[in-house]
Design an enzyme around this catalytic site. Structure first.
Site, PDB file in Angstrom:
ATOM      1  N   CYS A 118       0.331   2.798   6.265  1.00 50.60           N
ATOM      2  CA  CYS A 118       0.751   1.450   6.618  1.00 50.60           C
ATOM      3  C   CYS A 118       0.772   0.631   5.335  1.00 50.60           C
ATOM      4  O   CYS A 118       0.248   1.048   4.305  1.00 50.60           O
ATOM      5  CB  CYS A 118      -0.211   0.827   7.622  1.00 50.60           C
ATOM      6  SG  CYS A 118      -1.911   0.683   6.975  1.00 50.60           S
ATOM      7  N   CYS A 161       0.806  -1.228   0.000  1.00 49.61           N
ATOM      8  CA  CYS A 161       0.000   0.000   0.000  1.00 49.61           C
ATOM      9  C   CYS A 161       0.838   1.277   0.000  1.00 49.61           C
ATOM     10  O   CYS A 161       0.295   2.373  -0.145  1.00 49.61           O
ATOM     11  CB  CYS A 161      -0.944   0.000   1.195  1.00 49.61           C
ATOM     12  SG  CYS A 161      -1.951  -1.497   1.287  1.00 49.61           S
ATOM     13  N   HIS A 181      -9.322   2.574  -2.024  1.00 50.07           N
ATOM     14  CA  HIS A 181      -7.893   2.292  -1.900  1.00 50.07           C
ATOM     15  C   HIS A 181      -7.394   1.350  -3.000  1.00 50.07           C
ATOM     16  O   HIS A 181      -7.262   0.156  -2.776  1.00 50.07           O
ATOM     17  CB  HIS A 181      -7.635   1.691  -0.510  1.00 50.07           C
ATOM     18  CG  HIS A 181      -6.239   1.223  -0.278  1.00 50.07           C
ATOM     19  ND1 HIS A 181      -5.123   1.904  -0.729  1.00 50.07           N
ATOM     20  CD2 HIS A 181      -5.755   0.120   0.376  1.00 50.07           C
ATOM     21  CE1 HIS A 181      -4.037   1.252  -0.365  1.00 50.07           C
ATOM     22  NE2 HIS A 181      -4.394   0.166   0.293  1.00 50.07           N
TER      23      HIS A 181
END
Length: 436
Positions: free
Chosen positions: A422, A99, A392
Site C-alpha cells: 500500500c 511507500c 520501513h
C-alpha cells in the site's frame, strides 16, 4: 486483446533481477543518525556493484527514489551516479510514489530494458527519518523573500516587525496526508474500525512478524542481501536491523497504549512500523545480457500493476486492488503463488487487506470480479517476517520486498512470488516474480 502482460524485450528475453542488496534498517535517530538518504543510497549501490563484480561503466540507467525529499539534493539518482564511479553520461532520474517508490523505480528500469533503450540498469530507493528537511513558517518564508528585495535598512526593519516569536519556530515535515489531513496511523485506525480488526489480532500479527524476522536473522539467510554499514566517524558499524524484537513476547504487546485514538483505538507503536532509515537497490538486465556476462539471475519479472483509490476511506487497501490486476496480467490465481510478500505498514492495514482478499463481496463490488482474490495461505505469507519487524524506510521497502522474495524462492528451489504494498495517496503496487 490479451490481458497477459509481456514483460520481455523485442527479442523475447525476460527482464532479469540479477542481484539485490540493502543496508540494515535502523530506527529513527539510532545507527544512521545524521546519515542522509543520499549517503545511504551511495553506500548500498556502491556495495552492490562491488559484490556483483559489475563494472560501474556498464550501467546505462539508474532510477532511484526518495519520499522525504532534501532540497540540497533533489535528484538523488544523479548524485548516486556521480558518487559511485559510474560513467558521467549514465542516465539518472528520481521518482517518488510514497511507500511504493522503489516498485516504481524497478518498473521504470524494466520498461527501459523492454523498449530496448538499455540493457543494464539499477533501481532502488532510500529514506532517512533522522535527516529531515526542517522548514520555516509561511510568514517567515514570505518575509525572507521580501528581504531579498528590500534595499534599505528601514525596509528590512519593517519586514521583521511583521513577524512574531511563533513565526520564527522551525516547522517539521508534515506527517499527514495533504488531501485529507489524516496521518497514516489515523488511516490504519480507521481501517481497524471499518473491518472490525481486534487489538489482539493486530498484536498477534506483529508478534509473528518479529518472531519470524528474528529466526531469519539467526538462520543467516539475510547475510547475502544485507550489507554491513560503516558510518562516520567509522568507529562503529551496523550489520543487522535494529527494530526486531529478539525475544518477542505476545503478552507484552498488550501493555502499550493506543497511539492515534487514545480512547477507542487499537493501533499502537508495537503493531505499527517505526520511522526508519535505510536504502536498497537491485540490478536489472535483459536476460541475454545477464547470460552473456555470466550472471545467474535471482529472479525475473513476470507482471506488475499500480492502482489508485479514494483517499478519504481506508486508503491503505492498495494490495487488494493491485494484486488481482498483477495476477490477471500474469495469467495466474492467488493459489498458484509459491510465496506472498505484503508490506506491513500497520498490522491493521495488513489484516484488512488479507480480509478483503478472501471477500467475494469486495471482489464483486470493488473489483468487478465474480470471485474473491483468494484466501491467503499463512504458510506462504511473509514467511521471513515483514515490515513490522524489519522497519520501513519509505522508498527502500519495495526493492527490499523484491529481493527478499526472490532469494527465498531461490532457497526453496524456485517458483513464483508476489510482492505488494500500500502507499499514501491511496496508491497500490504489486509485482509477480518467477524464480528458477
Amino acid at each position: 486483446m490479451s490481458d497477459r502482460q509481456q514483460v520481455t524485450n523485442a527479442r523475447g528475453e525476460r527482464i532479469a533481477i540479477v542481484a539485490g542488496l540493502r543496508t540494515p534498517f535502523a530506527k529513527q535517530a539510532t545507527a544512521f543518525h545524521g546519515i542522509s538518504a543520499l549517503d545511504m543510497g551511495k553506500m548500498v549501490v556502491n556495495e552492490l556493484l562491488v559484490r556483483s563484480e559489475l563494472d560501474p561503466k556498464l550501467i546505462e540507467q539508474l532510477v532511484y527514489g526518495q519520499v522525504v525529499q532534501m532540497p540540497a539534493a533533489p535528484n538523488i539518482a544523479r548524485e548516486i551516479v556521480l558518487g559511485t564511479g559510474m560513467d558521467v553520461s549514465t542516465d539518472a532520474y528520481s521518482v517518488t510514489r510514497a511507500c511504493a517508490t522503489s516498485f516504481q523505480s524497478a518498473v521504470n528500469v524494466a520498461e527501459s530494458i523492454m523498449t530496448g533503450n538499455i540493457e543494464i540498469g539499477i533501481a532502488g530507493g532510500a529514506d532517512s527519518s533522522s535527516v529531515l528537511p526542517i522548514g520555516v513558517s509561511k510568514k517567515l518564508a514570505h518575509a525572507l523573500v521580501d528581504l531579498n528585495k528590500a534595499r534599505t535598512f528601514g525596509q528590512k526593519l519593517q519586514i521583521f516587525r511583521r513577524l512574531g516569536i511563533k513565526d520564527l519556530l522551525p516547522v517539521p515535515p508534515a506527517v499527514a496526508e495533504y488531501s485529507t489531513g489524516l496521518s497514516m496511523g489515523q488511516t490504519a485506525e480507521q481501517m481497524a474500525k471499518t473491518y472490525n480488526i481486534s487489538r489482539a489480532d493486530q498484536d498477534a500479527l506483529a508478534h509473528r512478524s518479529h518472531t519470524l524476522a528474528n529466526e531469519t536473522w539467526a538462520s543467516g539467510h539475510l547475510r547475502d542481501e544485507v550489507m554491513v554499514a560503516h558510518v562516520p566517524p567509522y568507529k562503529q558499524f551496523i550489520e543487522r536491523d535494529n527494530n526486531i524484537r529478539e525475544n518477542s513476547d505476545l503478552a507484552s504487546y498488550a501493555k502499550l497504549r493506543p497511539a492515534f485514538d487514545k480512547k477507542h483505538g487499537s493501533v499502537t507503536a508495537a503493531n505499527s512500523t517505526p520511522l526508519t532509515d535505510g536504502a536498497s537497490a537491485i540490478i536489472l538486465m535483459s536476460e541475454g545480457r545477464a547470460k552473456a556476462l555470466g550472471y545467474q539471475p535471482i529472479g525475473y519479472i513476470k507482471s506488475y500493476a499500480f492502482t489508485a483509490i479514494d483517499v478519504w476511506q481506508d486508503m491503505l487497501m492498495g494490495p487488494s486492488y493491485a494484486t488481482p490486476l498483477a495476477l490477471k496480467r500474469a495469467g495466474m490465481e492467488l493459489e498458484d503463488l509459491t510465496l506472498i510478500e505484503m508490506h506491513e505498514a500497520f498490522a491493521a492495514q495488513t489484516l484488512a487487506n488479507m480480509q478483503m482478499f478472501a471477500s467475494k463481496k469486495f471482489a464483486e463490488e470493488k473489483l468487478g470480479r465474480n470471485r474473491a482474490i483468494g484466501d491467503i495461505d499463512m504458510s506462504k505469507f511473509n514467511v521471513l517476517g515483514g515490515s513490522l519487524a524489519y522497519g520501513h524506510p519509505f522508498a527502500a521497502t519495495g526493492t527490499r520486498l523484491i529481493t527478499q522474495v526472490c532469494r527465498e524462492l531461490k532457497r526453496r528451489g524456485g517458483g513464483t512470488g508476489l510482492a505488494t504494498a500500500c502507499a499514501a495517496g491511496g496508491l497500490g503496487a504489486a509485482m509477480i516474480v518467477e524464480v528458477e
